[in-house]
Design a protein around this motif. Structure first.
Motif, short mmCIF file in Angstrom:
data_model
loop_
_atom_site.label_atom_id
_atom_site.label_comp_id
_atom_site.label_asym_id
_atom_site.label_seq_id
_atom_site.Cartn_x
_atom_site.Cartn_y
_atom_site.Cartn_z
N GLU A 167 -11.81 4.94 57.66
CA GLU A 167 -12.25 3.55 57.60
C GLU A 167 -12.73 3.14 58.99
N HIS A 168 -13.87 2.44 59.01
CA HIS A 168 -14.44 2.00 60.28
C HIS A 168 -15.18 0.70 60.04
N HIS A 169 -15.04 -0.24 60.94
CA HIS A 169 -15.63 -1.57 60.74
C HIS A 169 -17.16 -1.56 60.77
N LYS A 170 -17.79 -0.56 61.36
CA LYS A 170 -19.25 -0.50 61.42
C LYS A 170 -19.87 0.64 60.63
N VAL A 171 -19.12 1.68 60.36
CA VAL A 171 -19.68 2.89 59.75
C VAL A 171 -19.01 3.12 58.39
N PRO A 172 -19.72 2.79 57.31
CA PRO A 172 -19.12 2.97 55.99
C PRO A 172 -18.89 4.45 55.65
#
Length: 183
Positions: free
Chosen positions: A98-103
């Motif tokens: 999970e990453h806030h910018k990279v789905p």
């Protein structure tokens, strides 16, 4: 080989034999994979090298997955023999998080780009291969065999070696018109 020529004439080779890339050749292939587009520099890949006796272990894993999936004897035999189609296989796993910018989908595509880059690096050095996937990529047994976490995705198996059939040199240029819309 010229890079543009390599890209516009790309073809997979399914009949592969020894020799396979080794040493610096294999290292070049792996380094090419590490240059795939990587938003956020997450390096969402892991490469598993399958060669030599590793092919027998991979064969047993695929056979077990086929039996577990309830496949018929013909499919089980095909699974068992699959790793012996090439002297070297690189399994590519998208190690997603999970990453806030990279789905997640972008991390999977990045790993897919690594496969393409590795195949092109193999061809540039006189080898070839074929990117295989199929139901094995989602098999719980195969996923477990490659230490996949919940978010990870096996994006494919890159079979590499020396092509046994000469590729056609008369490849017609691809017609881009059906695939391009000027916006």
């Amino acid at each position: 080989m010229d890079a543009l020529e390599l890209l516009v004439n790309r073809r997979s080779a399914s009949r592969l034999a020894d020799p396979a890339p080794v040493g610096d050749q294999l290292e070049n292939i792996l380094r090419a994979g590490l240059r795939a587009p990587d938003h956020g520099t997450l390096t969402p890949w892991q490469f598993f090298i399958i060669e030599g006796e590793g092919r027998a272990r991979f064969s047993a894993l695929l056979e077990k997955a086929a039996v577990d999936a309830g496949q018929d004897e013909k499919a089980i035999d095909k699974a068992r023999s699959a790793p012996f189609r090439a002297p070297l296989i690189i399994t590519v796993v998208a190690k997603c998080r999970e990453h806030h910018k990279v789905p997640l989908w972008e991390q999977e595509i990045s790993a897919g780009c690594a496969v393409m880059a590795m195949q092109m690096a193999a061809v540039a050095q006189g080898f070839n291969g074929i990117w295989r996937s199929g139901w094995f990529t989602d098999s719980p047994i195969v996923r477990d065999g490659f230490n996949c976490g919940e978010l990870d995705k096996i994006v494919g198996f890159l079979y590499l070696g020396t092509p046994q059939l000469k590729a056609s040199t008369s490849i017609a240029p691809a017609d881009t018109a059906p695939f391009v819309v000027r916006f």
